[in-house]
Design a protein around this motif. Sequence first.
Motif, mmCIF file in Angstrom:
data_model
loop_
_atom_site.group_PDB
_atom_site.id
_atom_site.type_symbol
_atom_site.label_atom_id
_atom_site.label_comp_id
_atom_site.label_asym_id
_atom_site.label_seq_id
_atom_site.Cartn_x
_atom_site.Cartn_y
_atom_site.Cartn_z
ATOM 1 N N HIS A 11 22.251 24.045 -19.510
ATOM 2 C CA HIS A 11 21.159 23.760 -18.519
ATOM 3 C C HIS A 11 21.673 23.825 -17.182
ATOM 4 O O HIS A 11 20.838 23.596 -16.317
ATOM 5 C CB HIS A 11 20.398 22.476 -18.946
ATOM 6 N N GLY A 12 22.779 24.283 -16.823
ATOM 7 C CA GLY A 12 23.103 24.360 -15.461
ATOM 8 C C GLY A 12 24.049 23.379 -14.717
ATOM 9 O O GLY A 12 23.890 23.367 -13.399
ATOM 10 N N LYS A 13 24.440 22.496 -15.310
ATOM 11 C CA LYS A 13 24.937 21.251 -14.694
ATOM 12 C C LYS A 13 26.049 21.701 -14.097
ATOM 13 O O LYS A 13 26.484 21.345 -12.865
ATOM 14 C CB LYS A 13 25.215 20.192 -16.292
ATOM 15 N N SER A 14 27.169 22.444 -14.535
ATOM 16 C CA SER A 14 28.281 22.526 -14.018
ATOM 17 C C SER A 14 28.264 23.560 -12.716
ATOM 18 O O SER A 14 28.848 23.477 -12.028
ATOM 19 C CB SER A 14 29.108 23.166 -14.979
ATOM 20 N N THR A 15 27.150 24.661 -13.004
ATOM 21 C CA THR A 15 26.721 25.228 -11.975
ATOM 22 C C THR A 15 26.252 24.479 -10.755
ATOM 23 O O THR A 15 26.690 24.843 -9.409
ATOM 24 C CB THR A 15 25.729 26.319 -12.512
ATOM 25 N N LEU A 16 25.376 23.540 -11.012
ATOM 26 C CA LEU A 16 24.901 22.571 -9.968
ATOM 27 C C LEU A 16 26.193 22.041 -9.172
ATOM 28 O O LEU A 16 26.131 21.873 -7.967
ATOM 29 C CB LEU A 16 23.889 21.691 -10.322
ATOM 30 N N ALA A 17 26.996 21.526 -9.942
ATOM 31 C CA ALA A 17 28.229 20.861 -9.304
ATOM 32 C C ALA A 17 29.161 21.700 -8.354
ATOM 33 O O ALA A 17 29.360 21.503 -7.492
ATOM 34 C CB ALA A 17 28.991 20.409 -10.534
ATOM 35 N N ASP A 18 29.099 23.226 -9.017
ATOM 36 C CA ASP A 18 29.977 23.978 -8.097
ATOM 37 C C ASP A 18 29.206 24.251 -6.729
ATOM 38 O O ASP A 18 29.550 24.280 -5.624
ATOM 39 C CB ASP A 18 29.784 25.226 -8.733
ATOM 40 N N ARG A 19 27.829 24.260 -7.035
ATOM 41 C CA ARG A 19 26.862 24.536 -5.718
ATOM 42 C C ARG A 19 26.963 23.177 -4.686
ATOM 43 O O ARG A 19 27.086 23.420 -3.402
ATOM 44 C CB ARG A 19 25.422 24.736 -6.010
ATOM 45 N N LEU A 20 27.128 22.290 -5.256
ATOM 46 C CA LEU A 20 27.212 21.126 -4.530
ATOM 47 C C LEU A 20 28.605 20.834 -3.539
ATOM 48 O O LEU A 20 28.761 20.514 -2.475
ATOM 49 C CB LEU A 20 27.101 19.767 -5.341
ATOM 50 N N LEU A 21 29.537 21.402 -4.351
ATOM 51 C CA LEU A 21 30.991 21.451 -3.844
ATOM 52 C C LEU A 21 30.922 22.566 -2.588
ATOM 53 O O LEU A 21 31.654 22.390 -1.705
ATOM 54 C CB LEU A 21 31.787 21.732 -5.027
ATOM 55 N N GLN A 22 30.256 23.361 -2.880
ATOM 56 C CA GLN A 22 30.448 24.747 -2.110
ATOM 57 C C GLN A 22 29.618 24.296 -0.594
ATOM 58 O O GLN A 22 30.067 24.236 0.340
ATOM 59 C CB GLN A 22 29.490 26.009 -2.694
ATOM 60 N N ILE A 23 28.217 23.583 -0.979
ATOM 61 C CA ILE A 23 27.720 23.154 0.380
ATOM 62 C C ILE A 23 28.198 22.184 1.244
ATOM 63 O O ILE A 23 28.223 22.341 2.421
ATOM 64 C CB ILE A 23 26.258 22.723 -0.134
ATOM 65 N N CYS A 24 28.853 21.331 0.324
ATOM 66 C CA CYS A 24 29.548 20.249 1.194
ATOM 67 C C CYS A 24 31.162 20.642 1.442
ATOM 68 O O CYS A 24 31.822 19.998 2.078
ATOM 69 C CB CYS A 24 29.932 18.859 0.429
ATOM 70 N N LYS A 25 31.406 21.912 1.520
ATOM 71 C CA LYS A 25 32.559 22.484 2.063
ATOM 72 C C LYS A 25 33.866 21.839 1.336
ATOM 73 O O LYS A 25 34.794 21.572 2.054
ATOM 74 C CB LYS A 25 32.677 22.588 3.499
ATOM 75 N N ALA A 26 33.911 21.559 -0.081
ATOM 76 C CA ALA A 26 34.898 20.713 -0.395
ATOM 77 C C ALA A 26 35.784 21.469 -1.059
ATOM 78 O O ALA A 26 36.953 20.891 -1.151
ATOM 79 C CB ALA A 26 34.115 19.880 -1.675
ATOM 80 N N ILE A 27 35.497 22.794 -1.145
ATOM 81 C CA ILE A 27 36.718 23.730 -1.947
ATOM 82 C C ILE A 27 37.185 24.745 -0.696
ATOM 83 O O ILE A 27 36.171 25.277 -0.364
ATOM 84 C CB ILE A 27 36.003 24.315 -3.080
ATOM 85 N N ASP A 28 38.367 25.127 -0.792
ATOM 86 C CA ASP A 28 38.960 26.138 -0.046
ATOM 87 C C ASP A 28 38.210 27.581 -0.563
ATOM 88 O O ASP A 28 38.248 27.693 -1.772
ATOM 89 C CB ASP A 28 40.295 26.469 0.037
ATOM 90 N N PRO A 29 37.565 28.385 0.177
ATOM 91 C CA PRO A 29 36.880 29.578 -0.360
ATOM 92 C C PRO A 29 37.818 30.318 -1.310
ATOM 93 O O PRO A 29 37.328 31.145 -2.169
ATOM 94 C CB PRO A 29 36.560 30.176 0.846
ATOM 95 N N ARG A 30 39.083 30.443 -0.909
ATOM 96 C CA ARG A 30 40.140 31.029 -1.714
ATOM 97 C C ARG A 30 40.266 30.604 -3.114
ATOM 98 O O ARG A 30 40.592 31.248 -4.176
ATOM 99 C CB ARG A 30 41.365 31.166 -0.938
ATOM 100 N N ASP A 31 39.828 29.362 -3.179
ATOM 101 C CA ASP A 31 40.152 28.707 -4.690
ATOM 102 C C ASP A 31 38.830 28.499 -5.673
ATOM 103 O O ASP A 31 38.546 28.078 -6.396
ATOM 104 C CB ASP A 31 40.464 27.235 -4.461
ATOM 105 N N GLU A 32 37.531 28.981 -4.914
ATOM 106 C CA GLU A 32 36.377 29.013 -5.622
ATOM 107 C C GLU A 32 36.309 29.939 -7.016
ATOM 108 O O GLU A 32 36.973 30.979 -7.014
ATOM 109 C CB GLU A 32 35.217 29.502 -4.576
ATOM 110 N N ARG A 33 35.664 29.235 -7.892
ATOM 111 C CA ARG A 33 35.457 29.988 -9.100
ATOM 112 C C ARG A 33 34.392 29.067 -9.919
ATOM 113 O O ARG A 33 34.086 27.905 -9.590
ATOM 114 C CB ARG A 33 36.811 29.693 -10.105
ATOM 115 N N SER A 34 33.856 29.918 -10.875
ATOM 116 C CA SER A 34 32.554 29.256 -11.377
ATOM 117 C C SER A 34 33.267 28.132 -12.592
ATOM 118 O O SER A 34 34.445 27.936 -12.789
ATOM 119 C CB SER A 34 31.932 30.205 -12.456
ATOM 120 N N GLN A 35 32.319 26.881 -12.714
ATOM 121 C CA GLN A 35 32.689 25.793 -13.654
ATOM 122 C C GLN A 35 34.016 25.242 -12.767
ATOM 123 O O GLN A 35 35.026 25.110 -13.705
ATOM 124 C CB GLN A 35 32.889 26.031 -14.886
ATOM 125 N N TYR A 36 34.145 24.841 -11.515
ATOM 126 C CA TYR A 36 35.324 24.473 -10.973
ATOM 127 C C TYR A 36 35.722 23.213 -11.517
ATOM 128 O O TYR A 36 36.976 23.149 -11.796
ATOM 129 C CB TYR A 36 35.192 24.299 -9.431
#
Length: 615
Positions: free
Chosen positions: A33-58
Amino acid sequence: MFPNALIVKKEDSCTASYQQFIRNFSIIAHIDHGKSTLADRLLQICKAIDPRDERSQYLDSMDIERERGITIKAQTVRLTYLAKDGNTYQLNLMDTPGHVDFAYEVSRSLAACEGSLLVVDATQGIEAQTLATVYQAIDNDHTIIPVLNKVDLPAAHPEDVREQIETIIGLDSSDALEISAKTGLGVDAVLEAIVQRLPAPCGDPNKPLRALLVDSWYDPYLGVIALVCVKEGVLKPDTRIRMMAKGSVYNVEHTGIFTPYKKNLEELRSGEIGYIVANIRSVADCKVGDTITLDSAPATEPLPGFKPCIPVVFCSIFPEDASDYQHLKDSLAKLHLNDASFTYEPDSSNALGLGFRCGFLGLLHLEIIQERLEREFNIDLIVTAPSVVYKVYGTDGTCKEVHNPSDLPEVNRIERIEEPWIKATIFVPADYLGSVLNLLTERRGIQEAFQCAGENRSMVTYRLPLNEVAFDFYDSLKSLTKGYASFDYAIDDYEEGDLVSLSILLNGEAVDALATIVPKERAYAKGRAMCEKLKEILPRQLFPIAIQAAVGAKIVARETVSALRKNVTAKCYGGDISRKRKLLEKQKEGKKRMRQFGKIEIPKNAFIEVLKLGK
């Protein structure tokens, strides 16, 4: 309808000044239902992950999670968010599994949080496992924010889903958020809702330390790493802590958080979630649900902890190589540290040697544990047929719980056998309703409730024997409905059943590892199938092998593996024919003795093939 208190921010009367800027929350949803995708998006907006490390279902860090597309382990991450009110908030996110077999992971995450995001697919609506998890959140007194995901898809019907949330769950969805986690649409509003609508943690940092041990895992260099939720007090390095349940004392070396990268901190304060390293080498001392306090100034009362999980499916696990037994024992101990919801105890089999009898929360849970043992610890395993716990009442008035069919008493000493029943909730599209009802009837199901859940979906509630679900029920349900049906269950009660123990005999000797408990009317069909399969895969010997399926003393099916005709007459190179006959008679007598005393070695793949019959 549930009271409005469930969706209104709680009072902060007991909250320390810094705690008003902390939010602990989990994401609960059905699979896909998109739980892990929403978590990825929250990490992205809050700049928690280095862009080089980004991947789906982080946050799904295990290979099995990424391959299967499901969350198995609850993951924790701290996010820093600058809200529109100008304040910076600390958001502690716990991404939880959605499958019913990992409900214990969910319960632990919910106990550490004050609020939840209820994510519902706007194209599919409420599913069975969503229903089960949201009720757990309500039991934990969570503030719940409904979130409708995938609203950008043409098949989305958000208004119908809002109505389902209010009708089926009883939760006010008038202010439900409409988002698309994949494109990022509306995700900013989710972060603002977390800040404005979820309560801050409530705890006094000046009281004696009380921290809830939420999770733990084993590191070969650091020992046991424990994930804790500090409810009261402050936890710092270089302090001595005590496990209140075990009484063991340790010195804290490091405290820290996941951002999602591991980061050491000077302290963990009341209301915060983080990890501790305390040189804990004994796996048994770190019990999930325990309360951690200071050794010098201990708390008087422990925290409530978690409701203990009850395994419902049992099987035996043996190493393919007998020399790997100790390795398997150590691996199970380390894995149990990371997943306390399965149980294990020593077991043995005449055919398979030494192993362990394990209990699981369901078949998927069994598969995941088996796969993790093979991948993470590099062990080749043999897993026996799954079975459930039966209550056997003897003629002498005693009651015995039987996990292993080979442990059943003799038939004449059994008064009755009771089997566990479950209450199953199934959401199914109207087009497949007839096929699903037929499947439930075949599995000895009894209908309890029927309800329309939207324009083209129905919710049916059935009572079923757990043994009918423990094998291939979920696969059959998904096949019949092309994957659209959802299924959830809870243990209901024990009821008497017309059950018998089906044994497999090879030349009159019972093979414990192949024994099963089946309904009496299915004993013949099951016995016949197992005998035929064994005949195909057992290697031929110099003597015939009788394969029999028996219920008590009665043989219900039989097959015979014919003997290899290996008559040696090479030394009879001349003379009368009677010399050859005399030699053949002598060999015949030898084969008769071999049949009487010969031992049949059953190859490991034979067990694996026969056990597949039940799956």
